[in-house]
Design an enzyme around this catalytic site. Structure first.
Site, PDB file in Angstrom:
ATOM      1  N   ASP A 166       0.787  -1.111  -0.434  1.00 39.62           N
ATOM      2  CA  ASP A 166      -0.168   0.166  -0.166  1.00 39.62           C
ATOM      3  C   ASP A 166       1.041   1.519  -0.160  1.00 39.62           C
ATOM      4  O   ASP A 166       1.312   1.457   0.760  1.00 39.62           O
ATOM      5  CB  ASP A 166      -0.433  -0.248   1.113  1.00 39.62           C
ATOM      6  N   ASP A 177      -1.706   5.235  -6.159  1.00 40.80           N
ATOM      7  CA  ASP A 177      -2.194   4.870  -4.685  1.00 40.80           C
ATOM      8  C   ASP A 177      -2.376   3.678  -4.944  1.00 40.80           C
ATOM      9  O   ASP A 177      -3.445   2.776  -5.768  1.00 40.80           O
ATOM     10  CB  ASP A 177      -3.203   4.999  -4.637  1.00 40.80           C
TER      11      ASP A 177
END
Length: 457
Positions: free
Chosen positions: A111, A335
């Site tokens: 992440d 992201d």
């Protein structure tokens, strides 16, 4: 017996010849760390549309924050295998990480929008059972911190806990008690535990050497809740922050990291890599795109991309420049933890309008939460409009059609964008990033990318 002058002359002459004609040894290439990106097995209870709806819900709500400083070491590199988790009903990518001494294996979410690295963890009286930590049968065991020789809790009485660690709690029964945290996510998920220093085992780029990456800030989570962690053992924080795994690893491995995301609907055994240090796949590239990597407190822990506009079929869309201006509340981030591309409303409206105009004639269907969906079962030979994302420095992302006209159900395709209210930062999600190699050169603040099959062969 003294040596004659003639002997000395010929001796040194011969030595000079050897030095002159001996081949110079090339400087050894820096080692590389690669982590394999891992994809989950399919959940038979979920339809594709159910999964997509879950992705939209999580993407809209995710925007988490969280903030130890590793000492720099000589550059090198290592790799970790990564796979997509789409068929587990999640739009994230997973990486296997070996934590502690002796090492224990865990499956973590890769992440770039999170800075805290944590694992579901049991330590002393702080137990982590199935009820607290989830009961996914594919998930690895919880981290047994008591069994690790390199696990060192951070005390709540330390300056580090009181001043530098985000989400740390003020409760401190004794100065030697662990530094507790309560880390919240905007989708309602949360994780509670305490901070510690720990090591992870990494395999260097030659495939044979292993070493310990020491001094990693690790969250030992004894309790977690919410849908974000049902399919994983925790999170590998790749965001820009002093406490993140990315910052710790890049400080020791060349100041950069990269990843290549396979098609999120690819076969189960399809893997790619998360690499820290030089990535050998770039060296074979005929054309690498390059632009500015925006690193600023206004975006932390996310990495900003210097987007300047979008085009459809070569037509530059009339999107207000402020949408891409970080100083005016806009900008764009990459992201890996978000699936769909989220556009600030002024950009969203222009983009979907330009694409939908070129799809007139294809039967439309309603598939919540998407605005534009099409019955693709009887579509003949149609030319799908080409979307391009333009960056500063003339870099251009030409995503495959499947990255923005996505399959959500049998015979149904939708424009894979969602909107966020203005002013807001836009997000380039991992579906838009798929089948491209992305390098985050933190040291030089450069973003590089190229089209790739995400395999080394």
């Amino acid at each position: 017996m003294p040596l004659s002058s003639s002997f000395l002359f010929f001796f040194f002459f011969f030595l000079l010849l050897l030095l002159h004609f001996s081949p110079t040894r090339p400087e050894s290439e820096p080692e590389t760390l690669r982590l394999k990106l891992i994809r989950r097995a399919q959940d038979p209870t979920l339809t594709r549309l159910d999964r997509i709806r879950g992705l939209v819900h999580n993407d809209r709500l995710r925007r988490h924050r969280a903030a130890a400083s590793p000492a720099p070491s000589p550059p090198g590199a290592f790799e970790m295998p990564v796979r997509s988790g789409a068929y587990a009903g999640t739009g994230q990518y997973f990486v296997r990480v070996r934590v502690g001494t002796p090492a224990q294996r865990f499956l973590l979410v890769a992440d770039t929008g999170s800075d805290l690295t944590w694992v579901k963890c049991s330590y002393g009286s702080r137990k982590c059972g199935k009820k607290k930590c989830g009961s996914d049968p594919d998930a690895e065991r919880v981290f047994r911190a008591d069994r690790s020789r390199t696990f060192h809790p951070i005390s709540c009485g330390s300056d580090l806990c009181r001043n530098d660690l985000p989400f740390s709690l003020t409760t401190c029964p004794t100065p030697a008690s662990p530094c507790d945290y309560d880390y919240g996510y905007f989708d309602g998920s949360s994780t509670q535990g305490f901070y510690a220093n720990e090591s992870v085992t990494i395999a260097l780029s030659d495939g044979h050497k292993k070493r310990k990456l020491k001094g990693l800030l690790l969250g030992c989570t004894s309790s977690s809740s919410g849908p974000s962690f049902d399919s994983s053992d925790g999170v590998l924080g790749l965001g820009h922050s002093d406490i993140s795994f990315a910052s710790h690893a890049t400080a020791q491995f060349g100041g950069r990291f990269s990843y290549c995301l396979v098609d999120h609907l690819s076969p189960k055994n399809a893997t790619s890599y998360l690499t820290f240090g030089p990535n050998r796949m770039f060296r074979a590239a005929p054309a690498v795109q390059e632009t500015d990597l925006l690193i600023t407190p206004k975006l932390d822990p996310y990495y900003g991309a210097a987007v300047i506009g979008l085009s459809v079929d070569g037509e530059v869309l009339r999107i207000p420049p402020s949408v891409w201006n970080v100083g005016k509340g806009g900008g764009a981030i990459l992201d890996s933890g978000s699936s769909l591309t989220m556009l600030a409303e002024p950009a969203y409206r222009v983009v979907v309008s330009a694409l939908s105009r070129r799809l007139v004639g294809i039967p439309e269907v309603k598939e919540d939460p998407f605005e534009y969906c099409y019955n693709w079962t009887r579509v003949g030979n149609i030319t799908v409009p080409k979307l391009a994302v333009h960056f500063a420095g003339r870099a251009q992302l030409d995503p495959p059609v499947k990255s923005y006209l996505i399959d959500v159900a049998a015979g149904v395709k939708c424009l894979g964008f969602t909107s966020v209210a203005w002013p807001s930062v836009s997000t380039i999600g991992n579906i838009m990033q798929q089948e491209h190699l992305w390098e985050f050169d933190i040291q030089n603040r450069r973003l590089r990318f190229q089209r790739s099959t995400c395999t080394t062969t």
